[in-house]
Write a protein that holds these residues in place. Sequence first.
Motif, mmCIF file in Angstrom:
data_model
loop_
_atom_site.group_PDB
_atom_site.id
_atom_site.type_symbol
_atom_site.label_atom_id
_atom_site.label_comp_id
_atom_site.label_asym_id
_atom_site.label_seq_id
_atom_site.Cartn_x
_atom_site.Cartn_y
_atom_site.Cartn_z
ATOM 1 N N ARG A 115 -87.869 67.015 -6.060
ATOM 2 C CA ARG A 115 -89.227 67.060 -6.597
ATOM 3 C C ARG A 115 -89.557 65.757 -7.315
ATOM 4 N N LEU A 116 -90.722 65.182 -6.934
ATOM 5 C CA LEU A 116 -91.250 64.005 -7.614
ATOM 6 C C LEU A 116 -92.486 64.416 -8.403
ATOM 7 N N PHE A 117 -92.598 63.898 -9.608
ATOM 8 C CA PHE A 117 -93.723 64.217 -10.486
ATOM 9 C C PHE A 117 -94.705 63.058 -10.485
ATOM 10 N N ARG A 118 -95.937 63.336 -10.073
ATOM 11 C CA ARG A 118 -96.974 62.307 -9.998
ATOM 12 C C ARG A 118 -97.453 61.920 -11.399
ATOM 13 N N LEU A 119 -97.729 60.643 -11.576
ATOM 14 C CA LEU A 119 -98.293 60.169 -12.845
ATOM 15 C C LEU A 119 -99.619 60.870 -13.113
ATOM 16 N N ALA A 120 -100.405 61.080 -12.067
ATOM 17 C CA ALA A 120 -101.719 61.710 -12.209
ATOM 18 C C ALA A 120 -101.623 63.223 -12.447
ATOM 19 N N GLY A 121 -100.425 63.782 -12.363
ATOM 20 C CA GLY A 121 -100.231 65.219 -12.555
ATOM 21 C C GLY A 121 -99.812 65.887 -11.260
ATOM 22 N N GLY A 122 -99.133 66.987 -11.387
ATOM 23 C CA GLY A 122 -98.643 67.711 -10.228
ATOM 24 C C GLY A 122 -97.344 67.129 -9.712
ATOM 25 N N SER A 123 -96.815 67.757 -8.686
ATOM 26 C CA SER A 123 -95.558 67.308 -8.107
ATOM 27 C C SER A 123 -95.544 67.626 -6.618
ATOM 28 N N PHE A 124 -94.551 67.075 -5.928
ATOM 29 C CA PHE A 124 -94.370 67.362 -4.509
ATOM 30 C C PHE A 124 -92.910 67.171 -4.154
ATOM 31 N N ASP A 125 -92.509 67.776 -3.048
ATOM 32 C CA ASP A 125 -91.147 67.652 -2.553
ATOM 33 C C ASP A 125 -91.079 66.433 -1.635
ATOM 34 N N LEU A 126 -90.181 65.522 -1.933
ATOM 35 C CA LEU A 126 -90.039 64.301 -1.147
ATOM 36 C C LEU A 126 -89.767 64.622 0.327
ATOM 37 N N PRO A 151 -104.604 50.332 -8.878
ATOM 38 C CA PRO A 151 -105.322 51.589 -8.658
ATOM 39 C C PRO A 151 -104.874 52.409 -7.452
ATOM 40 N N ASN A 152 -104.170 51.808 -6.479
ATOM 41 C CA ASN A 152 -103.913 52.481 -5.205
ATOM 42 C C ASN A 152 -102.510 53.045 -5.038
ATOM 43 N N LEU A 153 -101.572 52.547 -5.795
ATOM 44 C CA LEU A 153 -100.169 52.893 -5.622
ATOM 45 C C LEU A 153 -99.863 54.292 -6.142
ATOM 46 N N ALA A 154 -99.144 55.076 -5.349
ATOM 47 C CA ALA A 154 -98.698 56.402 -5.779
ATOM 48 C C ALA A 154 -97.531 56.204 -6.752
ATOM 49 N N VAL A 155 -97.763 56.502 -8.016
ATOM 50 C CA VAL A 155 -96.746 56.323 -9.046
ATOM 51 C C VAL A 155 -96.213 57.692 -9.441
ATOM 52 N N CYS A 156 -94.893 57.796 -9.431
ATOM 53 C CA CYS A 156 -94.230 59.041 -9.819
ATOM 54 C C CYS A 156 -93.279 58.764 -10.977
ATOM 55 N N LEU A 157 -92.868 59.830 -11.636
ATOM 56 C CA LEU A 157 -91.986 59.746 -12.794
ATOM 57 C C LEU A 157 -90.647 60.403 -12.478
ATOM 58 N N ASP A 158 -89.603 59.895 -13.077
ATOM 59 C CA ASP A 158 -88.260 60.488 -12.983
ATOM 60 C C ASP A 158 -87.746 60.661 -14.407
ATOM 61 N N PRO A 159 -88.395 61.533 -15.197
ATOM 62 C CA PRO A 159 -88.106 61.602 -16.625
ATOM 63 C C PRO A 159 -86.689 62.054 -16.971
ATOM 64 N N ASN A 160 -86.047 62.781 -16.078
ATOM 65 C CA ASN A 160 -84.719 63.306 -16.377
ATOM 66 C C ASN A 160 -83.604 62.649 -15.567
ATOM 67 N N GLY A 161 -83.963 61.653 -14.769
ATOM 68 C CA GLY A 161 -82.952 60.973 -13.965
ATOM 69 C C GLY A 161 -82.424 61.814 -12.822
ATOM 70 N N TYR A 162 -83.225 62.720 -12.296
ATOM 71 C CA TYR A 162 -82.795 63.571 -11.184
ATOM 72 C C TYR A 162 -82.954 62.898 -9.827
ATOM 73 N N VAL A 163 -83.753 61.835 -9.770
ATOM 74 C CA VAL A 163 -84.027 61.174 -8.495
ATOM 75 C C VAL A 163 -83.111 59.968 -8.298
ATOM 76 N N ALA A 164 -82.905 59.175 -9.343
ATOM 77 C CA ALA A 164 -82.110 57.953 -9.220
ATOM 78 C C ALA A 164 -81.108 57.851 -10.361
ATOM 79 N N HIS A 165 -80.022 57.117 -10.099
ATOM 80 C CA HIS A 165 -78.961 56.987 -11.098
ATOM 81 C C HIS A 165 -78.380 55.576 -11.105
#
Length: 147
Positions: free
Chosen positions: A6-17, A81-95
Amino acid sequence: MLPSIRLFRLAGGSFDLAALRGRPILLNFWASWCAACRVELPVLDRLSQKTTNRDLRVIAVWEDRGSRDQVSRFIQSLAIPNLAVCLDPNGYVAHTDPDRTGAPFALYGMPITYLIARSGGIVGYMPGAADWTEPAAEALIAYLQTA
């Protein structure tokens, strides 16, 4: 293969990669303290705008451990303005720790971009800032669309 995460969008919401299988993806990891990231993010933004009607997905994942407001201000300061920015606040996506097994993407440097083919296979990565508008990058993106 592209993991289900799961990736969390900066604009809100999430999606499965994994829901993006079938589309080529440039999955970029960056941080606000990274000087090379400040150079590459506007290039990724231009690429994202240029490929709006194509299958290519450009996703930039923020690896700082700050607030959503902090990254939002940073993105606004770079006029992205155009780039899809996501958050990895807990380090679940990258290490950064090779002994850590939960996060599927390794950060060998910053920025780093993983190249994911239409088939869902992770075909490689590129550490450091790249000019994704150069002819060599366009050829690589074309390869991702056919692989």
